[in-house]
Design a protein around this motif. Structure first.
Motif, mmCIF file in Angstrom:
data_model
loop_
_atom_site.group_PDB
_atom_site.id
_atom_site.type_symbol
_atom_site.label_atom_id
_atom_site.label_comp_id
_atom_site.label_asym_id
_atom_site.label_seq_id
_atom_site.Cartn_x
_atom_site.Cartn_y
_atom_site.Cartn_z
ATOM 1 N N TRP A 187 40.638 39.062 34.004
ATOM 2 C CA TRP A 187 38.808 38.487 33.013
ATOM 3 C C TRP A 187 38.528 37.732 34.647
ATOM 4 N N LEU A 188 39.243 37.014 34.944
ATOM 5 C CA LEU A 188 38.802 36.353 35.747
ATOM 6 C C LEU A 188 37.257 36.564 37.041
ATOM 7 N N ALA A 189 38.074 37.865 37.177
ATOM 8 C CA ALA A 189 37.036 38.923 38.365
ATOM 9 C C ALA A 189 36.089 39.289 37.060
ATOM 10 N N HIS A 190 36.363 39.748 35.857
ATOM 11 C CA HIS A 190 34.787 40.026 34.549
ATOM 12 C C HIS A 190 34.281 38.800 34.759
ATOM 13 N N ASP A 191 34.860 37.627 35.100
ATOM 14 C CA ASP A 191 33.876 36.885 34.289
ATOM 15 C C ASP A 191 32.488 36.351 35.142
ATOM 16 N N ALA B 96 37.953 43.887 38.100
ATOM 17 C CA ALA B 96 38.433 43.908 37.197
ATOM 18 C C ALA B 96 38.813 44.978 36.627
ATOM 19 N N ARG B 97 37.838 45.799 37.295
ATOM 20 C CA ARG B 97 38.494 47.387 36.334
ATOM 21 C C ARG B 97 39.498 47.636 37.125
ATOM 22 N N SER B 98 39.762 47.621 38.518
ATOM 23 C CA SER B 98 41.258 47.730 39.341
ATOM 24 C C SER B 98 42.255 46.995 38.842
ATOM 25 N N HIS B 99 42.141 45.606 38.257
ATOM 26 C CA HIS B 99 42.845 44.724 37.601
ATOM 27 C C HIS B 99 43.541 45.133 36.314
ATOM 28 N N TYR B 100 42.387 45.316 36.022
ATOM 29 C CA TYR B 100 42.636 46.031 34.212
ATOM 30 C C TYR B 100 43.630 47.779 34.069
ATOM 31 N N ALA B 101 43.379 48.044 35.103
ATOM 32 C CA ALA B 101 43.711 49.338 35.073
ATOM 33 C C ALA B 101 45.477 49.908 35.724
ATOM 34 N N GLU B 102 45.332 48.513 36.518
ATOM 35 C CA GLU B 102 46.859 48.225 36.998
ATOM 36 C C GLU B 102 47.386 48.168 35.785
ATOM 37 N N ALA B 103 46.953 47.063 35.100
ATOM 38 C CA ALA B 103 47.976 46.592 34.366
ATOM 39 C C ALA B 103 48.451 47.515 32.785
ATOM 40 N N LEU B 104 47.449 48.445 32.700
ATOM 41 C CA LEU B 104 47.773 49.690 32.482
ATOM 42 C C LEU B 104 48.793 50.669 32.333
ATOM 43 N N ALA B 105 49.018 50.905 33.858
ATOM 44 C CA ALA B 105 49.919 51.685 34.276
ATOM 45 C C ALA B 105 51.303 50.706 33.763
ATOM 46 N N THR B 106 51.248 49.828 34.020
ATOM 47 C CA THR B 106 52.425 48.777 34.013
ATOM 48 C C THR B 106 52.838 48.513 32.987
ATOM 49 N N THR C 255 39.552 46.278 29.057
ATOM 50 C CA THR C 255 39.274 47.244 29.612
ATOM 51 C C THR C 255 37.716 48.124 28.704
ATOM 52 N N SER C 256 37.986 47.842 27.572
ATOM 53 C CA SER C 256 36.577 47.667 26.418
ATOM 54 C C SER C 256 35.241 46.891 26.334
ATOM 55 N N PHE C 257 36.410 45.602 26.977
ATOM 56 C CA PHE C 257 34.991 44.171 27.172
ATOM 57 C C PHE C 257 34.290 45.086 28.478
ATOM 58 N N LEU C 258 34.729 45.451 29.342
ATOM 59 C CA LEU C 258 34.539 45.128 30.594
ATOM 60 C C LEU C 258 33.465 46.467 30.041
ATOM 61 N N ALA C 259 33.425 47.396 29.976
ATOM 62 C CA ALA C 259 32.883 49.036 29.854
ATOM 63 C C ALA C 259 31.254 48.068 28.712
ATOM 64 N N LYS C 260 31.845 47.557 28.029
ATOM 65 C CA LYS C 260 30.118 46.979 27.901
ATOM 66 C C LYS C 260 28.995 46.551 28.519
#
Length: 469
Positions: free
Chosen positions: A238-242, A249-259, A276-281
């Protein structure tokens, strides 16, 4: 600290009465503000107190609780005397600068729940736990963030890498990971993402090193460690996103999803999909925004949290709005309102403490703005600013810049400029690329109205602020 000897705190539970843990946590935060304290209290912290895992609160919480219940002592509140909990002196080798920083944070009321000044039952703190605290509590390249941690802006030495040899992971390590998550969220609420993204990556690396090298003492410890690492990855994402670092941000969210999927944790999975949805938008991938919000809804369907489902419905609505699908957007918004109106639940995830009526109104405003309904968007954005607690400065600045944009496009330039001035008033405290970008867009919309005195004053001030950035 969690322990097999934990005894439920029935006295504290009685004081909560009929309020949910989330509602009681909100009351604690309000009481803290009344006496100038700042505590990151949430439903999970209240649950840990009631379960007896926190035998004695840190000094900031002690002051807040005694303010809330005048005339009562810590023992009356069901806590053990401090000297019984912390009576053993830690080893001399652990009396480090990190410990002193933690103590200062506790006295200043900025410590995260269940972390400040805490050690293991034997008075020792593990290597990884100390690394995690040092990584986040003593790194401060940005003065305002360092000052908020009581460091006076002093940068720390390099953070050592946690050792890779197998070791037993216990509560101290897990609590340090959870503390890093809370501290990131607290600082983000106060200052925005730009100043803390780089330093926040350090505890994230340490957390995943624990997953790679540690052997949890119990399955419950392993579950908490995976959940904490996943939430930490989302928080750093989120910090990367903001701050405009969308690829990071996409990489961190994917890592969280895998975890989350490896640990079969639907709460973290739903959170990862929501972000991830917020980032995609924000990245222009609108169909992905819809699909990932729907995936989050499937992950959350058994969590008994209407508020979480409401947020995911808003994420889906935002994707539909960007696609210009008005009917689908309106249906998702209607679902979001129905779910929100069911109220908070004990099952609401800790990370959702930000999601109250102001955030709901703000997200609705964004949907109407995406559909070109600028007047409706402005009404909802104004309501978000009116409802927002001024303590959460970043969100207040965000809602005000949304209001300024909506008013400018709705043909109300003077009102837009006034809202823009209010955003500029907060930029000495808030560091968010997203807010700066949106304010610059508002200025461009207002440029043709420059001859209006209020608009001209705002544009001049914005230009001066931008040139100093």
């Amino acid at each position: 600290m969690a322990s097999s000897r934990a005894v439920p705190n029935l006295a504290f539970r009685r004081l909560r009465a009929r309020r949910s843990p989330g509602e009681f946590a909100a009351a604690v935060r309000r009481a803290a503000r009344e006496i100038g304290e700042q505590v990151a209290c949430d439903a999970r912290y209240i649950g840990r107190v009631e379960a007896g895992e926190i035998r004695c609160p840190n000094y900031a919480y002690e002051r807040v609780f005694l303010h809330m219940f005048p005339g009562l002592t810590l023992e009356d509140l069901g806590f053990a005397p401090r000297e019984h909990v912390r009576g053993r002196a830690p080893r001399a080798t652990m009396t480090t600068a990190t410990d002193r920083v933690a103590a200062v944070n506790g006295r200043n009321g900025t410590g995260s729940p269940g972390v400040t000044g805490e050690t293991g039952e034997n008075g020792e703190t593990s290597e990884e736990s100390d690394v995690l605290r040092r990584a986040f509590m003593t790194s401060g390249p940005v003065t305002v963030v360092a000052a908020s941690l009581g460091l006076g802006g002093t940068a720390a030495a390099a953070v050592p890498t946690p050792r890779r040899t197998p070791r037993l992971v216990g509560d101290a390590e897990v609590m340090a990971v959870e503390a890093a998550v809370r501290r990131i969220r607290l600082l983000d609420d106060r200052h925005g993402a730009d100043g803390i993204y780089r330093q926040a990556a350090q505890p994230l690396r340490a957390a995943y090193a624990l997953l790679d090298s540690g052997t949890p003492a119990r399955q419950s410890t392993a579950d908490r460690l995976h959940a904490g690492a996943g939430e930490l990855s989302i928080s750093v994402g989120w910090l990367a996103h903001d701050s405009g670092r969308f690829d990071d941000a996409r990489s961190h969210y994917a890592e969280a999803l895998a975890t989350a999927r490896m640990a079969n944790d639907p709460e973290v999975e739903a959170h990862a999909f929501a972000n991830t949805s917020f980032l995609a938008k924000d990245s222009g991938r609108y169909r992905e925004a819809v699909r990932t919000a729907q995936a989050g809804r499937r992950a959350a369907r058994h969590l008994a949290s209407p508020r979480l489902l409401s947020l995911l419905a808003l994420r889906e609505a935002a994707g539909w709005a960007k696609l210009g699908e008005r009917t689908d957007c309106e249906q998702s918004l209607s679902r979001a309102h129905r779910l929100f109106d069911r109220g908070p639940s004990d099952a609401d995830p800790e990370w959702m403490s930000f999601f109250g009526e102001p955030e709901l109104e703000s997200q609705v405003a964004l949907c109407h703005a995406a559909l070109g309904d600028w007047s409706r968007a402005a009404r909802h954005a104004h309501r978000a600013t009116a409802l927002q607690n001024p303590h959460f400065v970043r969100n207040l600045a965000l809602y005000r810049v949304e209001l300024a944009t909506d008013l400018a496009r709705a043909g109300a330039p003077d009102e837009a400029a006034a809202a823009g001035h209010q955003v500029l008033d907060l930029l000495d405290v808030v560091q968010s690329s997203r807010i700066h970008t949106r304010l610059a867009a508002t200025a461009r919309v207002l440029l043709p109205q420059r001859r209006l005195p209020e608009v001209g004053a705002f544009l001049d001030r914005h230009g001066s602020t931008s040139s100093r950035a």
